[in-house]
Design an enzyme around this catalytic site. Structure first.
Site, PDB file in Angstrom:
ATOM      1  N   GLY A 171      22.091  18.136  50.505  1.00  0.00           N
ATOM      2  CA  GLY A 171      20.671  18.307  50.477  1.00  0.00           C
ATOM      3  C   GLY A 171      20.689  20.016  49.835  1.00  0.00           C
ATOM      4  O   GLY A 171      20.027  20.423  49.481  1.00  0.00           O
ATOM      5  N   THR A 176      21.150  22.743  47.151  1.00  0.00           N
ATOM      6  CA  THR A 176      19.967  22.814  46.055  1.00  0.00           C
ATOM      7  C   THR A 176      21.470  23.500  45.320  1.00  0.00           C
ATOM      8  O   THR A 176      22.219  24.755  45.336  1.00  0.00           O
ATOM      9  CB  THR A 176      18.791  23.737  45.526  1.00  0.00           C
ATOM     10  OG1 THR A 176      18.759  24.601  46.279  1.00  0.00           O
ATOM     11  CG2 THR A 176      17.881  22.662  46.343  1.00  0.00           C
ATOM     12  N   HIS A 220       7.976  28.483  48.376  1.00  0.00           N
ATOM     13  CA  HIS A 220       8.825  28.733  49.293  1.00  0.00           C
ATOM     14  C   HIS A 220       8.963  29.825  50.587  1.00  0.00           C
ATOM     15  O   HIS A 220       8.492  31.139  49.948  1.00  0.00           O
ATOM     16  CB  HIS A 220      10.343  28.328  48.888  1.00  0.00           C
ATOM     17  CG  HIS A 220      10.655  26.548  47.950  1.00  0.00           C
ATOM     18  ND1 HIS A 220       9.697  26.301  47.580  1.00  0.00           N
ATOM     19  CD2 HIS A 220      10.952  25.576  49.247  1.00  0.00           C
ATOM     20  CE1 HIS A 220      10.412  25.200  47.764  1.00  0.00           C
ATOM     21  NE2 HIS A 220      10.553  24.823  48.473  1.00  0.00           N
ATOM     22  N   LYS A 270      14.707  31.519  51.034  1.00  0.00           N
ATOM     23  CA  LYS A 270      15.452  31.092  49.833  1.00  0.00           C
ATOM     24  C   LYS A 270      15.730  31.871  48.469  1.00  0.00           C
ATOM     25  O   LYS A 270      15.000  32.925  48.139  1.00  0.00           O
ATOM     26  CB  LYS A 270      14.455  29.534  49.728  1.00  0.00           C
ATOM     27  CG  LYS A 270      14.641  28.665  48.143  1.00  0.00           C
ATOM     28  CD  LYS A 270      13.621  27.481  47.857  1.00  0.00           C
ATOM     29  CE  LYS A 270      14.434  26.839  46.507  1.00  0.00           C
ATOM     30  NZ  LYS A 270      15.438  26.094  46.743  1.00  0.00           N
TER      31      LYS A 270
HETATM   32  P1  NAD Z   1      20.054  28.329  56.101  1.00  0.00           P
HETATM   33  O1  NAD Z   1      20.815  30.484  55.032  1.00  0.00           O
HETATM   34  O2  NAD Z   1      19.379  28.235  57.116  1.00  0.00           O
HETATM   35  O3  NAD Z   1      21.460  27.245  56.504  1.00  0.00           O
HETATM   36  C1  NAD Z   1      22.437  27.835  55.710  1.00  0.00           C
HETATM   37  C2  NAD Z   1      23.812  26.959  56.584  1.00  0.00           C
HETATM   38  O4  NAD Z   1      25.120  27.461  55.830  1.00  0.00           O
HETATM   39  C3  NAD Z   1      24.015  28.908  56.880  1.00  0.00           C
HETATM   40  O5  NAD Z   1      24.400  28.948  58.191  1.00  0.00           O
HETATM   41  C4  NAD Z   1      25.236  29.275  56.898  1.00  0.00           C
HETATM   42  O6  NAD Z   1      26.338  29.878  57.670  1.00  0.00           O
HETATM   43  C5  NAD Z   1      26.277  28.089  56.111  1.00  0.00           C
HETATM   44  N1  NAD Z   1      27.274  28.460  55.076  1.00  0.00           N
HETATM   45  C6  NAD Z   1      26.614  28.859  54.128  1.00  0.00           C
HETATM   46  N2  NAD Z   1      27.802  28.151  53.417  1.00  0.00           N
HETATM   47  C7  NAD Z   1      29.291  27.662  53.810  1.00  0.00           C
HETATM   48  C8  NAD Z   1      30.295  26.897  54.077  1.00  0.00           C
HETATM   49  N3  NAD Z   1      31.080  26.931  52.826  1.00  0.00           N
HETATM   50  N4  NAD Z   1      30.603  25.812  54.668  1.00  0.00           N
HETATM   51  C9  NAD Z   1      30.468  26.458  56.284  1.00  0.00           C
HETATM   52  N5  NAD Z   1      28.469  26.847  56.310  1.00  0.00           N
HETATM   53  C10 NAD Z   1      28.078  27.483  55.187  1.00  0.00           C
HETATM   54  O7  NAD Z   1      19.395  27.633  54.421  1.00  0.00           O
HETATM   55  P2  NAD Z   1      18.689  26.386  55.363  1.00  0.00           P
HETATM   56  O8  NAD Z   1      17.232  26.721  54.862  1.00  0.00           O
HETATM   57  O9  NAD Z   1      18.924  25.253  56.213  1.00  0.00           O
HETATM   58  O10 NAD Z   1      19.276  25.399  53.662  1.00  0.00           O
HETATM   59  C11 NAD Z   1      19.892  25.186  53.498  1.00  0.00           C
HETATM   60  C12 NAD Z   1      20.078  24.738  52.044  1.00  0.00           C
HETATM   61  O11 NAD Z   1      19.188  23.841  51.481  1.00  0.00           O
HETATM   62  C13 NAD Z   1      19.448  25.347  50.717  1.00  0.00           C
HETATM   63  O12 NAD Z   1      19.861  25.266  50.001  1.00  0.00           O
HETATM   64  C14 NAD Z   1      17.961  24.904  50.600  1.00  0.00           C
HETATM   65  O13 NAD Z   1      17.495  24.968  49.448  1.00  0.00           O
HETATM   66  C15 NAD Z   1      18.084  23.388  50.890  1.00  0.00           C
HETATM   67  N6  NAD Z   1      17.264  22.612  50.991  1.00  0.00           N
HETATM   68  C16 NAD Z   1      16.839  21.198  50.781  1.00  0.00           C
HETATM   69  C17 NAD Z   1      16.086  20.393  51.108  1.00  0.00           C
HETATM   70  C18 NAD Z   1      15.997  18.871  50.322  1.00  0.00           C
HETATM   71  O14 NAD Z   1      15.139  18.279  50.908  1.00  0.00           O
HETATM   72  N7  NAD Z   1      17.040  18.786  49.900  1.00  0.00           N
HETATM   73  C19 NAD Z   1      14.939  21.114  51.983  1.00  0.00           C
HETATM   74  C20 NAD Z   1      15.410  22.077  52.652  1.00  0.00           C
HETATM   75  C21 NAD Z   1      16.005  23.482  52.638  1.00  0.00           C
END
Ligand code: NAD
Length: 274
Positions: A99, A101, A155, A159
């Site tokens: 998921g 992006t 958003h 983000k």
């Molecule tokens: P967030 O910052 O709350 O969470 C991301 C997590 O990933 C954090 O806890 C961070 O510590 C961890 N992380 C980062 N790099 C890492 C790595 N190399 N190894 C392990 N953990 C790692 O972000 P979020 O709001 O949960 O969103 C995450 C991603 O999902 C973003 O890219 C966002 O745009 C995307 N997103 C996609 C959808 C969809 O429907 N496809 C919906 C919402 C968000």
């Protein structure tokens, strides 16, 4: 009952916590591991608000996937990490539901090659909300009749990337419809009678194949998008609102259950829906 063994990567994040919750609430999936570089050592269930699950958040994705015998890795991390994470899963022979992006076409091509060679599937969906997939579908339909459109995506203020993957995908789908009708960017621009200039650079948004995309980042939003089509005397607005992250979970669960149907990259939840 055989269940699908799932590892959630980014389990301490906003989406990851929601996935941990969703996976543990259904009988046909089993959470076998949780990975994140934050909240290491804490219980993934406690963090997700479902109570202790006996699964600690850990780093070291490769080792975790191998030790737990994971079948599917779900990745909601960050644009700078996702490519590596997916290649790690592929090397381990683990299917991936992605998921996060920020993946470029070149990244997707490379992942497709690696996944096909290893015989595993990777589902990459810029938006797991079923309503958002329908919005994109309806936008394709409207594009057949409207040669003018602008996209506004809104958003939450945490983000990192802009525009959203959904906005880019919507723009690409619309541009493809226009292309199939023999309508190129120049045709669309010629039909505008004004010479445009920006006194504030960026005021008209980013441009994808001539389509203006505007990104709003504010606290209070989750994920929203408007696709506004215009013709003389009329506009048509398609709008989708994800008011909570729960909106993405039916799509994520569908992805986990069906990712094994394909090898290589499958881009977009729509490929499973329509
Ligand atoms: P967030 O910052 O709350 O969470 C991301 C997590 O990933 C954090 O806890 C961070 O510590 C961890 N992380 C980062 N790099 C890492 C790595 N190399 N190894 C392990 N953990 C790692 O972000 P979020 O709001 O949960 O969103 C995450 C991603 O999902 C973003 O890219 C966002 O745009 C995307 N997103 C996609 C959808 C969809 O429907 N496809 C919906 C919402 C968000």
């Amino acid at each position: 009952m055989t269940t699908i063994k799932v590892v959630v990567n980014g389990a301490a994040g906003k989406m990851g916590r929601e996935v941990v919750k969703a996976v543990t609430q259904v009988a046909d999936l089993t959470l076998v591991g949780a990975c994140d570089r934050a909240a290491v050592g804490e219980d993934a269930g406690t963090i997700a608000g479902v109570g202790p699950l006996g699964i600690k958040i850990e780093t070291g994705l490769e080792e975790l996937l191998e030790r737990t015998g994971a079948e599917v890795m779900v990745d909601f991390t960050e644009p700078g990490s996702v490519v590596n994470n997916v290649h790690t899963a592929i090397r381990a022979g683990v299917y991936a539901v992605v998921g996060t992006t920020g993946l470029s076409q070149a990244d997707l091509d490379e992942i497709d090659r690696a996944a096909s060679a290893k015989g595993v599937g990777v589902l990459v969906a810029p938006n797991f909300a079923i309503g958002a997939c329908l919005m994109m579908r309806f936008a394709e339909e409207a594009a057949r009749w409207f040669p003018h459109v602008e996209i506004i995506e809104l958003h939450h203020d945490q983000k990192k990337d802009a525009p959203s993957g959904t906005a880019l995908k919507t723009g690409q789908l619309i541009a493809k419809v226009w292309e199939s009708q023999g309508l190129d960017q120049d045709d669309r621009h010629r039909s505008r009678s004004v010479e445009e200039w920006e006194s504030l650079p960026g005021a008209r948004g980013g441009r994808l194949e001539g389509i203006h995309i505007h990104s709003v980042r504010l606290p209070g939003f989750v994920a929203h998008q408007e696709v506004i089509f215009g013709l003389p005397g009329q506009t048509l607005t398609l709008r989708h609102d994800s008011t909570s992250r729960e909106s993405f979970m039916p799509g994520v669960l569908m992805g986990i259950r069906r990712v094994k149907e394909n090898k290589g990259v499958l881009y977009g939840l729509d490929k499973l829906l329509f």
